[in-house]
Structures are given as structure tokens and as C-alpha cells.
Motif scaffolding. Structure first.
Motif, PDB file in Angstrom:
ATOM      1  N   THR A  78      29.326 -82.907  44.067  1.00 23.62           N
ATOM      2  CA  THR A  78      30.503 -82.419  44.788  1.00 23.62           C
ATOM      3  C   THR A  78      31.595 -83.477  44.812  1.00 23.62           C
ATOM      4  O   THR A  78      32.772 -83.176  44.596  1.00 23.62           O
ATOM      5  N   TRP A  79      31.219 -84.734  45.053  1.00 25.91           N
ATOM      6  CA  TRP A  79      32.210 -85.807  45.074  1.00 25.91           C
ATOM      7  C   TRP A  79      32.836 -85.995  43.695  1.00 25.91           C
ATOM      8  O   TRP A  79      34.035 -86.196  43.568  1.00 25.91           O
ATOM      9  N   LYS A  80      32.001 -85.912  42.653  1.00 22.71           N
ATOM     10  CA  LYS A  80      32.510 -86.080  41.290  1.00 22.71           C
ATOM     11  C   LYS A  80      33.534 -84.993  40.959  1.00 22.71           C
ATOM     12  O   LYS A  80      34.594 -85.277  40.402  1.00 22.71           O
ATOM     13  N   VAL A  81      33.216 -83.746  41.330  1.00 24.63           N
ATOM     14  CA  VAL A  81      34.148 -82.639  41.089  1.00 24.63           C
ATOM     15  C   VAL A  81      35.445 -82.879  41.855  1.00 24.63           C
ATOM     16  O   VAL A  81      36.540 -82.718  41.311  1.00 24.63           O
ATOM     17  N   PHE A  82      35.335 -83.295  43.121  1.00 26.42           N
ATOM     18  CA  PHE A  82      36.540 -83.558  43.909  1.00 26.42           C
ATOM     19  C   PHE A  82      37.367 -84.676  43.292  1.00 26.42           C
ATOM     20  O   PHE A  82      38.590 -84.558  43.170  1.00 26.42           O
ATOM     21  N   SER A  83      36.706 -85.764  42.897  1.00 24.83           N
ATOM     22  CA  SER A  83      37.461 -86.896  42.365  1.00 24.83           C
ATOM     23  C   SER A  83      38.168 -86.548  41.057  1.00 24.83           C
ATOM     24  O   SER A  83      39.212 -87.111  40.742  1.00 24.83           O
ATOM     25  N   GLN A  84      37.612 -85.603  40.319  1.00 25.05           N
ATOM     26  CA  GLN A  84      38.237 -85.200  39.056  1.00 25.05           C
ATOM     27  C   GLN A  84      39.332 -84.155  39.246  1.00 25.05           C
ATOM     28  O   GLN A  84      40.294 -84.117  38.480  1.00 25.05           O
ATOM     29  N   THR A  85      39.181 -83.311  40.266  1.00 24.96           N
ATOM     30  CA  THR A  85      40.125 -82.199  40.437  1.00 24.96           C
ATOM     31  C   THR A  85      41.101 -82.396  41.585  1.00 24.96           C
ATOM     32  O   THR A  85      42.204 -81.850  41.553  1.00 24.96           O
ATOM     33  N   LEU A 129      33.846 -79.228  51.378  1.00 22.52           N
ATOM     34  CA  LEU A 129      32.435 -78.946  51.123  1.00 22.52           C
ATOM     35  C   LEU A 129      31.630 -80.242  51.142  1.00 22.52           C
ATOM     36  O   LEU A 129      30.558 -80.316  51.741  1.00 22.52           O
ATOM     37  N   PHE A 130      32.168 -81.289  50.507  1.00 24.93           N
ATOM     38  CA  PHE A 130      31.498 -82.587  50.499  1.00 24.93           C
ATOM     39  C   PHE A 130      31.289 -83.099  51.920  1.00 24.93           C
ATOM     40  O   PHE A 130      30.204 -83.556  52.277  1.00 24.93           O
ATOM     41  N   LYS A 131      32.325 -83.033  52.751  1.00 23.10           N
ATOM     42  CA  LYS A 131      32.219 -83.517  54.131  1.00 23.10           C
ATOM     43  C   LYS A 131      31.217 -82.688  54.928  1.00 23.10           C
ATOM     44  O   LYS A 131      30.483 -83.223  55.754  1.00 23.10           O
ATOM     45  N   GLU A 132      31.169 -81.388  54.690  1.00 19.07           N
ATOM     46  CA  GLU A 132      30.199 -80.533  55.377  1.00 19.07           C
ATOM     47  C   GLU A 132      28.766 -80.902  54.971  1.00 19.07           C
ATOM     48  O   GLU A 132      27.879 -81.007  55.826  1.00 19.07           O
ATOM     49  N   LEU A 133      28.556 -81.119  53.685  1.00 20.00           N
ATOM     50  CA  LEU A 133      27.235 -81.539  53.212  1.00 20.00           C
ATOM     51  C   LEU A 133      26.861 -82.896  53.789  1.00 20.00           C
ATOM     52  O   LEU A 133      25.710 -83.125  54.165  1.00 20.00           O
TER      53      LEU A 133
END
Length: 47
Positions: free
Chosen positions: A5-12, A20-24
Motif C-alpha cells: 500500500t505504501w509503495k502504491v501511494f509513493s508511486q501515485t 488505506l495505509f493509515k487505516e491498516l
């Protein structure tokens, strides 16, 4: 899952992915038994 999730966020930069990352992350910290993992991450000198 959190790493992905973090990787997707950092790329997009997608804010929904970040939320979603913070919720997880919150759910992971709320699970009993993860305290040992949290303590292992704390960096403090032992005197």
C-alpha cells in the motif's frame, strides 16, 4: 500488505491509498501481541 500500500501511494500520490495505509497501520497497532514488535522498533539507549 502495508508495504504494498505504501509503495502504491509513493508511486501515485493517491490520497485514498494513503488513507488505506493509515487505516491498516492503526489496525496493526491495535492488535494485541504486536507490542513486542513496537518495542523492538523503539530506538533508545540502555544505560
Amino acid at each position: 500488505m502495508m508495504e504494498f500500500t505504501w509503495k502504491v501511494f509513493s508511486q501515485t500520490g493517491n490520497i485514498d491509498t494513503y488513507l488505506l495505509f493509515k487505516e491498516l497501520q492503526k489496525e496493526t497497532n491495535d492488535i494485541p501481541g504486536n507490542q513486542d514488535e513496537e518495542l523492538a522498533e523503539v530506538d533508545f539507549p540502555i544505560s
